[in-house]
Scaffold this motif. Sequence first.
Motif, PDB file in Angstrom:
ATOM      1  N   PHE A 138       0.895  -0.907  -0.103  1.00 26.71           N
ATOM      2  CA  PHE A 138      -0.122   0.051  -0.171  1.00 26.71           C
ATOM      3  C   PHE A 138       0.712   1.235   0.062  1.00 26.71           C
ATOM      4  CE2 PHE A 138      -0.557  -1.184   4.584  1.00 26.71           C
ATOM      5  CZ  PHE A 138       0.680  -0.678   4.736  1.00 26.71           C
ATOM      6  N   GLY A 139       0.475   2.252  -0.771  1.00 24.92           N
ATOM      7  CA  GLY A 139       1.187   3.540  -0.933  1.00 24.92           C
ATOM      8  C   GLY A 139       2.443   3.381  -1.555  1.00 24.92           C
ATOM      9  N   GLY A 140       2.542   2.117  -2.016  1.00 25.34           N
ATOM     10  CA  GLY A 140       3.908   2.086  -2.791  1.00 25.34           C
ATOM     11  C   GLY A 140       5.201   2.131  -1.743  1.00 25.34           C
ATOM     12  N   THR A 141       4.792   1.906  -0.610  1.00 28.29           N
ATOM     13  CA  THR A 141       5.792   1.540   0.536  1.00 28.29           C
ATOM     14  C   THR A 141       6.868   0.308   0.462  1.00 28.29           C
ATOM     15  OG1 THR A 141       4.259   0.049   1.715  1.00 28.29           O
ATOM     16  CG2 THR A 141       4.395   2.360   2.427  1.00 28.29           C
ATOM     17  N   SER A 142       8.080   0.711   0.793  1.00 30.32           N
ATOM     18  CA  SER A 142       9.089  -0.344   0.902  1.00 30.32           C
ATOM     19  C   SER A 142       8.904  -1.137   2.115  1.00 30.32           C
ATOM     20  CB  SER A 142      10.478   0.440   1.259  1.00 30.32           C
ATOM     21  OG  SER A 142      10.796   1.170  -0.032  1.00 30.32           O
ATOM     22  N   VAL A 143       9.397  -2.401   1.908  1.00 31.41           N
ATOM     23  CA  VAL A 143       9.040  -3.438   2.965  1.00 31.41           C
ATOM     24  C   VAL A 143      10.194  -4.069   3.387  1.00 31.41           C
ATOM     25  CG1 VAL A 143       7.583  -5.364   3.501  1.00 31.41           C
ATOM     26  CG2 VAL A 143       7.066  -3.859   1.584  1.00 31.41           C
ATOM     27  N   TRP A 144      10.487  -4.238   4.802  1.00 32.38           N
ATOM     28  CA  TRP A 144      11.389  -5.332   5.376  1.00 32.38           C
ATOM     29  C   TRP A 144      10.785  -6.770   6.159  1.00 32.38           C
ATOM     30  CZ3 TRP A 144      11.450  -6.801  10.580  1.00 32.38           C
ATOM     31  CH2 TRP A 144      10.736  -6.122  11.368  1.00 32.38           C
ATOM     32  N   TYR A 145      11.201  -7.838   5.528  1.00 34.50           N
ATOM     33  CA  TYR A 145      10.767  -8.856   5.992  1.00 34.50           C
ATOM     34  C   TYR A 145      11.899  -9.669   6.744  1.00 34.50           C
ATOM     35  CZ  TYR A 145       6.252  -8.986   3.322  1.00 34.50           C
ATOM     36  OH  TYR A 145       5.129  -8.833   2.614  1.00 34.50           O
ATOM     37  N   HIS A 146      11.538 -10.400   7.661  1.00 35.01           N
ATOM     38  CA  HIS A 146      12.432 -11.348   8.517  1.00 35.01           C
ATOM     39  C   HIS A 146      11.880 -12.523   8.766  1.00 35.01           C
ATOM     40  CE1 HIS A 146      16.151 -12.434  10.813  1.00 35.01           C
ATOM     41  NE2 HIS A 146      15.282 -13.005  11.346  1.00 35.01           N
ATOM     42  N   VAL A 147      12.485 -13.708   8.274  1.00 37.22           N
ATOM     43  CA  VAL A 147      11.772 -14.899   8.584  1.00 37.22           C
ATOM     44  C   VAL A 147      12.381 -15.364   9.850  1.00 37.22           C
ATOM     45  CG1 VAL A 147      11.424 -17.236   7.698  1.00 37.22           C
ATOM     46  CG2 VAL A 147      11.521 -15.439   6.240  1.00 37.22           C
ATOM     47  N   THR A 204      10.364   0.216  -3.417  1.00 35.53           N
ATOM     48  CA  THR A 204       9.099   0.985  -3.915  1.00 35.53           C
ATOM     49  C   THR A 204       8.417   0.438  -5.026  1.00 35.53           C
ATOM     50  OG1 THR A 204       9.513   2.883  -2.498  1.00 35.53           O
ATOM     51  CG2 THR A 204       8.022   2.836  -4.346  1.00 35.53           C
ATOM     52  N   GLY A 205       7.394  -0.295  -5.106  1.00 29.77           N
ATOM     53  CA  GLY A 205       6.627  -0.431  -6.149  1.00 29.77           C
ATOM     54  C   GLY A 205       6.724  -1.826  -7.057  1.00 29.77           C
ATOM     55  N   TRP A 206       7.748  -2.481  -6.345  1.00 32.46           N
ATOM     56  CA  TRP A 206       8.102  -4.060  -6.873  1.00 32.46           C
ATOM     57  C   TRP A 206       6.912  -4.776  -6.474  1.00 32.46           C
ATOM     58  CZ3 TRP A 206      12.409  -6.639  -8.847  1.00 32.46           C
ATOM     59  CH2 TRP A 206      13.626  -5.810  -8.790  1.00 32.46           C
ATOM     60  N   ILE A 207       6.573  -5.280  -7.889  1.00 36.13           N
ATOM     61  CA  ILE A 207       5.215  -6.430  -7.777  1.00 36.13           C
ATOM     62  C   ILE A 207       5.760  -7.746  -7.259  1.00 36.13           C
ATOM     63  CG2 ILE A 207       3.373  -7.293  -9.030  1.00 36.13           C
ATOM     64  CD1 ILE A 207       4.223  -4.812 -11.197  1.00 36.13           C
ATOM     65  N   HIS A 257       9.528   6.736   2.100  1.00 37.79           N
ATOM     66  CA  HIS A 257      10.859   7.628   2.297  1.00 37.79           C
ATOM     67  C   HIS A 257      10.991   8.496   1.155  1.00 37.79           C
ATOM     68  CE1 HIS A 257      12.524   4.593  -0.616  1.00 37.79           C
ATOM     69  NE2 HIS A 257      11.993   3.786   0.017  1.00 37.79           N
ATOM     70  N   ASN A 258      12.029   9.519   1.128  1.00 39.04           N
ATOM     71  CA  ASN A 258      12.248  10.273   0.276  1.00 39.04           C
ATOM     72  C   ASN A 258      12.954   9.883  -1.179  1.00 39.04           C
ATOM     73  OD1 ASN A 258      11.419  12.175   1.733  1.00 39.04           O
ATOM     74  ND2 ASN A 258      13.355  12.745   2.483  1.00 39.04           N
ATOM     75  N   LEU A 259      13.476   8.769  -1.165  1.00 34.97           N
ATOM     76  CA  LEU A 259      14.453   8.095  -2.175  1.00 34.97           C
ATOM     77  C   LEU A 259      13.350   7.932  -3.585  1.00 34.97           C
ATOM     78  CD1 LEU A 259      16.923   5.703  -0.533  1.00 34.97           C
ATOM     79  CD2 LEU A 259      17.110   8.153  -0.904  1.00 34.97           C
ATOM     80  N   ASN A 260      12.118   7.545  -3.308  1.00 33.38           N
ATOM     81  CA  ASN A 260      11.309   7.087  -4.327  1.00 33.38           C
ATOM     82  C   ASN A 260       9.999   7.718  -4.320  1.00 33.38           C
ATOM     83  OD1 ASN A 260      13.313   5.526  -5.563  1.00 33.38           O
ATOM     84  ND2 ASN A 260      12.823   3.772  -4.263  1.00 33.38           N
ATOM     85  N   ILE A 261      10.079   8.951  -4.174  1.00 31.35           N
ATOM     86  CA  ILE A 261       8.769   9.863  -3.916  1.00 31.35           C
ATOM     87  C   ILE A 261       7.844   9.511  -5.287  1.00 31.35           C
ATOM     88  CG2 ILE A 261       7.769  12.151  -3.505  1.00 31.35           C
ATOM     89  CD1 ILE A 261       9.912  12.957  -1.881  1.00 31.35           C
ATOM     90  N   GLY A 262       8.387   9.829  -6.433  1.00 32.03           N
ATOM     91  CA  GLY A 262       7.538   9.807  -7.534  1.00 32.03           C
ATOM     92  C   GLY A 262       6.906   8.254  -7.729  1.00 32.03           C
ATOM     93  N   MET A 263       7.512   7.271  -7.503  1.00 27.22           N
ATOM     94  CA  MET A 263       6.968   5.986  -7.441  1.00 27.22           C
ATOM     95  C   MET A 263       5.887   5.622  -6.242  1.00 27.22           C
ATOM     96  SD  MET A 263       6.959   3.333  -9.065  1.00 27.22           S
ATOM     97  CE  MET A 263       8.474   2.884 -10.139  1.00 27.22           C
ATOM     98  N   GLN A 264       6.027   6.146  -5.162  1.00 22.13           N
ATOM     99  CA  GLN A 264       5.139   6.059  -4.152  1.00 22.13           C
ATOM    100  C   GLN A 264       3.742   6.767  -4.575  1.00 22.13           C
ATOM    101  OE1 GLN A 264       8.292   6.036  -0.400  1.00 22.13           O
ATOM    102  NE2 GLN A 264       7.257   7.824  -0.991  1.00 22.13           N
ATOM    103  N   LEU A 265       3.908   8.025  -5.146  1.00 21.07           N
ATOM    104  CA  LEU A 265       2.625   8.635  -5.625  1.00 21.07           C
ATOM    105  C   LEU A 265       1.788   7.935  -6.717  1.00 21.07           C
ATOM    106  CD1 LEU A 265       4.285  12.361  -5.591  1.00 21.07           C
ATOM    107  CD2 LEU A 265       2.508  11.447  -3.949  1.00 21.07           C
ATOM    108  N   ARG A 266       3.026   7.454  -7.769  1.00 24.83           N
ATOM    109  CA  ARG A 266       2.092   6.706  -8.722  1.00 24.83           C
ATOM    110  C   ARG A 266       1.404   5.497  -8.205  1.00 24.83           C
ATOM    111  NH1 ARG A 266       5.240   4.762 -14.476  1.00 24.83           N
ATOM    112  NH2 ARG A 266       3.328   3.752 -15.278  1.00 24.83           N
TER     113      ARG A 266
END
Length: 740
Positions: free
Chosen positions: A253-262, A318-321, A339-348
């Motif tokens: 959601f919102g083009g957020t970046s994600v961290w996962y830890h198994v 950001t944005g990875w399907i 975050h600030n690194l991929n604002i355009g992709m988050q908005l898209r």
Amino acid sequence: MATAQLYCVCRQPYDVSRFMIECDICKDWFHGSCVEVEEHHAVDIDVYHCPNCDAHHGPSLMKKRRNWHRHDYTEPDDGSKPVQAGTSVFVRELQARTFPSGDEILQQMHGSQVTQRYLERHGFRYPIAVHKMEELGLRLPPPDFSVKDVERYVGGDKVIDVIDVARQADSKMKLSAFVKYYYSPQRPKVLNVISLEFSDTKMSELVVVPDIAQKMSWVENYWPDDSYFPKPFVQKYCLMGVKDSYTDFHIDFGGTSVWYHVLWGEKVFYLIKPTPANLALYEEWSSSPNQSEVFFGEKVDKCYKCVVRQGTTLLIPTGWIHAVLTSQDCMAFGGNFLHNLNIGMQLRCYEMERRLKTPDLFKFPYFEAICWYVAKNLLETLKESREDNCLPPEYLIKGVKALITALRNWLKREVTEPASEVPDHIRPSHLIKMLTKEIQYLENGNCGSKLMKSQGISACPSTRSAHERRSHARRTARRLRDQDHHHSHSPKAPSNLDIFEQHTQEVLKRLEMGPNEEDASLNLKFNKVSTASAAVAERSLDNDLRLVLCNGQPNNAGEQFRVVCVCLKCTGLKLNHICSESATSPSTEEDAIQGMLSMAGLLYSHPSEDPSSSQESWWSRTNRPSPDYSRKGEHHAKLKHRIQEHKNFMDSQGSGSNSSSEAWSSHTHSPAHGESPTLGYQYCETSLSPPLHPSKRPASNPPPISNQATKGKRPKKGMATAKQRLGKILKLSRHKPFFV
């Protein structure tokens, strides 16, 4: 008022938050928790009998399974319909497929290398895998942490969202019910928990998110504590899935970046690059009616398979399907951050969610509100970069441009959609205008590396922490506000009072001496200016303030002195500090008045003196070693010329009202011939406070409107001019033996 209808064996009114099921015999409604029917089980019941009807009509009738590849397993299995995502047949086929290895796009890094500085320099465009969580600053429970432990820390009564994988449908159940399902020897269904956010539970104390997610997060850095909107909590999720759990392709959601830890178990990620072509295909696929029947990985050129095993942390940009398969029972922790690194992709990605009419439950909470907060902070960052004569990072310039476009569109949309997420203390149009100006400045004045070098502009340090940037931006904002306030309103600042007080104390200390020494020192000069304090005042107020000490000359040992600190500001006189030790003699009083009037550009004439002889200023008399009153006539012509020049200059100013000028003229006119001698004042220019050109002056208050409503009214309290206050003081001095 009509009584609410009661339902169920508990005879309670309808509650929209609780699942209910209707009896097909008596047509009454029952809470699932009261009749021991889980929401995800209700879809398997064909005919339901409540406990009362069960005794007479027998148990409920269940649906019969006819296929294993459709969400509706009651459909005939005639082979005419394709396999749908999540079913057992789909999972087997997925495991048999071949995919390009995730090693082609996965960046294997040490946790100590994953820093904000690294990502700002090299970008965050590809997934990152880290095998030692300690180097990331990540802290989690031990690997033997179980599902029962989650129930103990979170609470068994907490209602959670559970996905029925075979139907790809969401339902709600208590955490205790899921724990019971998880440990049951026979699991009739495949249930998956992927949205248990536990920031508000005791389990939150066991988890510390990675440093990179904490430092770059918009919510952590920009969300104000006094916000009207509730703070989004999306950084701590617990994922509990059983074998063969599957989540279809999606963008967080919102083009957020994600961290996962198994923590334990294993997950398989299917990753697709967010290229413009792939994003267009994804939006088309998401809006198609047969979405579940089409495997999106086949529609793109490459879909990478990445296996994440126990102890591995995965960072997805950001944005990875991506789609996720749980190949064995698994517990994982994760979180989302903007975050600030991929604002355009988050908005898209956010605009895509709006076009797809994604329910609010599956969108980033208050996404637009946080974008307004970020825009306000980035404006300060751009101002700071401009003041430091350095160029912001390219990713930030592109991000601000995309943000400006989005904010404009949202502002226009508010006309038709009243639901607004604009914070109350933000002026949206002004904010957009200021951001646009900063971008235009960068584009017009600082384009290209050659221009940067020629102008001496350097790239801003992109490694500075978010905390340092915010604190510096706040300091810059305060400095700008103080400057604006000084130039547009009043030069008076708290520090000036300290300067005046210090100056007065210094003068008083110098004057506290013996009578003989006092007489000798006071006869030297009446104007004593503290060099140190005057220098400080001049530096702090840009030559707008002058500190002048006017002393009355005592005639005998019993007489004392009086200190007046006069603050001159352009065309006004303010008495900021008056320290009265005792009464002065009439001559001392007259000298003090004469000195103050001279500093203000006014001439004072004693009643006993010839008016013509009073044209010489007190300043010119007191600064000569031996005053010679026979030389007054020599100064008369010069002063008269200066008076006329100053009158002409003041007449040319449009800031004064007619009423105020008339009121002042009643005090400053020269006595007519034959009238009784009175105090006469004339305005003249002084060398201490030269009048500033109108273009150089701070913006003054607009003149009052001349109409019947305002005529004859007194000015508001505190709004009297310096001349009017001085006139009042002089009026009092006529009737009192000492100056007040």
